[in-house]
Design an enzyme around this catalytic site. Structure first.
Site, PDB file in Angstrom:
ATOM      1  N   LYS A 278       0.870  -1.184   0.000  1.00 12.39           N
ATOM      2  CA  LYS A 278       0.000   0.000   0.000  1.00 12.39           C
ATOM      3  C   LYS A 278       0.899   1.223   0.000  1.00 12.39           C
ATOM      4  O   LYS A 278       2.036   1.159   0.451  1.00 12.39           O
ATOM      5  CB  LYS A 278      -0.886  -0.012   1.256  1.00 12.39           C
ATOM      6  CG  LYS A 278      -2.120   0.856   1.152  1.00 12.39           C
ATOM      7  CD  LYS A 278      -3.281   0.155   0.484  1.00 12.39           C
ATOM      8  CE  LYS A 278      -4.437   1.113   0.261  1.00 12.39           C
ATOM      9  NZ  LYS A 278      -5.655   0.430  -0.182  1.00 12.39           N
TER      10      LYS A 278
ATOM     11  N   ASP B 119      -7.105   4.484  -4.316  1.00  8.21           N
ATOM     12  CA  ASP B 119      -7.737   4.366  -2.992  1.00  8.21           C
ATOM     13  C   ASP B 119      -8.323   5.760  -2.740  1.00  8.21           C
ATOM     14  O   ASP B 119      -8.559   6.517  -3.703  1.00  8.21           O
ATOM     15  CB  ASP B 119      -6.704   3.952  -1.923  1.00  8.21           C
ATOM     16  CG  ASP B 119      -7.353   3.585  -0.581  1.00  8.21           C
ATOM     17  OD1 ASP B 119      -7.909   2.486  -0.475  1.00  8.21           O
ATOM     18  OD2 ASP B 119      -7.334   4.401   0.362  1.00  8.21           O
TER      19      ASP B 119
END
Ligand code: NDP
Length: 449
Positions: A122, A162
């Site tokens: 991430k 995201d």
């Protein structure tokens, strides 16, 4: 186990969100460790909780007035035991190393559940795209990619979107990667259709959440038809969660953003949702503007002095949080249960605090944890990678059919693992155990690396 947890806190005392994510997983995988003593001997917990690599970097960029800004960039490459690192990028002022580490850790187990070959990672930045011009966002994305490009690649690490990173940002990031590396590869997912994207990728997370909720309800002999649902957020996940709930015969009563929420007693319909999508995706407006067009709806501003979110006080059958982490605390959970909610299916990552989860489990609410329920997004990202490798595009029906099948399979994996370890109906335990076992076995197969 206690010693390992204490060591994680000692090493990084400020990383509260990371501790929360790790504690939740470790609590539920204890029976797996008891049944497999070799895991302890191989120090799998210490290994799986330490990222393989953490990259932090400076991002200098210039705004439209010629002023220089410096943001911080992150990429946490958490675990590559079952495939290249895979996970989104978040641009939001609240981004810290703790947030990115918790998201990367969750991603490892989520990706493992999808049945596809993807490790977990991430990344992101504390850059706030809100209120910035397209030119500023482009310059920021280019500056961000100037560093990130050294660390990623189609077989190494494949980022996606995201919070704060949608189609526009993916376009600018991809363009800069292509220029720097002089190659056109599937190094990012969530691309536009004309240049390597997959059909259904924008819809995938939200649709997957609703497919998962439908599976949970079917398992309990029920369905979404006629159910009143509370959805939070109004971004990508919230929009497509709403679209699919409507398609499956349910009703959606709420949507929100970081300023407040709207309650539409009549429920959203196709036209109202189209209005929200245009407002949020094209005009980049605020959710309160909905009430200027639809006067029957009520807007409530967030009051930071309150210790609960009034959105979760409305009577409903189901709740699909789709905004951000820890948006449902213990009091919110009590309000949801008191308001008749029997199913929580998480679109956002880690939206429920540990004490909120306890309230759900103690009250026999069907609780679908994010790492299982919102895995549809990364699953279709995996399908985008597969299509890129083959240099072809599958039709809509094929991608959606595969997504549906993957969500079904995740549901089945969770219920079987929970049953196998004596916790039937506990989706959180099932998801953590199944995700964990697959990754740990792969790590052990590959030796001490
Ligand atoms: P978007 O940026 O499209 O939308 C985020 C929404 O949440 C916006 O309405 C935003 O409001 C609201 N929000 C963000 N931060 C806060 C906050 N601190 N408090 C209250 N509201 C907030 O993001 P996504 O829809 O993509 O992501 C939503 C959630 O889903 C995140 O937890 C993300 O990690 C998760 N997720 C996303 C996936 C994807 O494919 N996009 C995949 C799996 C999980 P505002 O407009 O005011 O910022």
């Amino acid at each position: 186990m206690k010693k390992i947890l204490a060591e994680i806190v000692r090493r990084d005392p400020d990383q509260k969100e990371y501790h929360q994510a790790v504690f939740e997983v470790l609590e539920t995988v204890k029976p797996v460790l008891d049944r497999n003593p070799e895991y302890r001997g191989q120090a799998v917990i210490a290994r799986i909780t330490e990222p393989e690599r953490v990259i932090m970097f400076r991002i200098p960029w210039m705004d439209d007035q010629g002023q220089v800004h410096v943001n911080r960039g992150f990429r946490v490459e958490m675990n590559s035991a079952i495939g290249p690192y895979k996970g989104g990028l978040r641009f939001h002022p609240s981004v810290t190393l703790s947030i990115i580490k918790f998201l990367a850790f969750e991603q490892v187990f989520k990706n493992s559940l999808t049945t596809l070959q993807m490790g977990g990672g991430k990344g992101g930045s504390d850059f706030n795209p809100k209120g910035r011009s397209d030119a500023e966002v482009m310059r920021f994305c280019q500056a961000f990619m100037t560093e990130l490009a050294r660390h990623i690649g189609p077989n190494t690490d494949v980022p996606a979107g995201d919070i704060g990173v949608g189609a526009r940002e993916i376009g600018y990031l991809f363009g800069m990667y292509k220029k720097l590396r002089n190659e056109f590869t599937g190094v990012l997912t969530g691309k536009s259709l004309a240049w390597g994207g997959s059909l259904i990728r924008p819809e995938a997370t939200g649709y997957g959440v609703v497919y998962f909720a439908a599976e949970m309800l079917a398992h309990a002999g029920d369905s979404l038809k006629g159910k009143n649902c509370l959805v939070s957020g109004s971004g990508n996940v919230a929009q497509y969660t709403t679209e699919k709930i409507l398609e499956m015969g349910g009703r959606v009563l709420t949507l929100s953003d970081s300023s407040g929420y709207i309650y539409d007693e009549e429920g959203f319909d196709e036209d109202k949702l189209k209005f929200v999508m245009h407002l949020k995706n094209i005009q980049r407006g605020r959710i309160r503007e909905y009430c200027e067009k639809y006067s029957g709806a009520v807007y409530t501003e967030i009051d930071p002095a309150l210790d609960y979110n009034p959105l979760w006080t409305h009577r409903a059958d189901c709740s699909m949080p789709a905004a951000t982490q820890n948006e449902i605390n213990e009091k919110d959970a009590q309000n949801l249960v008191g308001g008749g909610v029997r199913l929580i299916c998480e679109g956002a990552n880690m939206p429920s605090t540990p004490s909120a989860i306890s309230v759900f489990l103690d009250n026999d609410v069907l609780y679908g944890p994010s790492k299982a329920a919102n895995a549809g997004g990364v699953a279709v990202s995996g399908l985008e990678m597969a299509q890129n490798s083959m240099r072809l595009s599958w039709p809509r029906e094929e991608v959606e059919g595969r997504l549906k099948q993957i969500m079904k399979s995740i549901h089945c994996t969770c219920t079987s693992a929970a049953e196998e370890y004596g916790m039937p109906g506990n989706y959180m335990a099932g998801a953590n155990i199944a995700g964990f076992v697959k990754v740990v076995n792969a790590m052990l197969d590959q030796g001490l690396v």
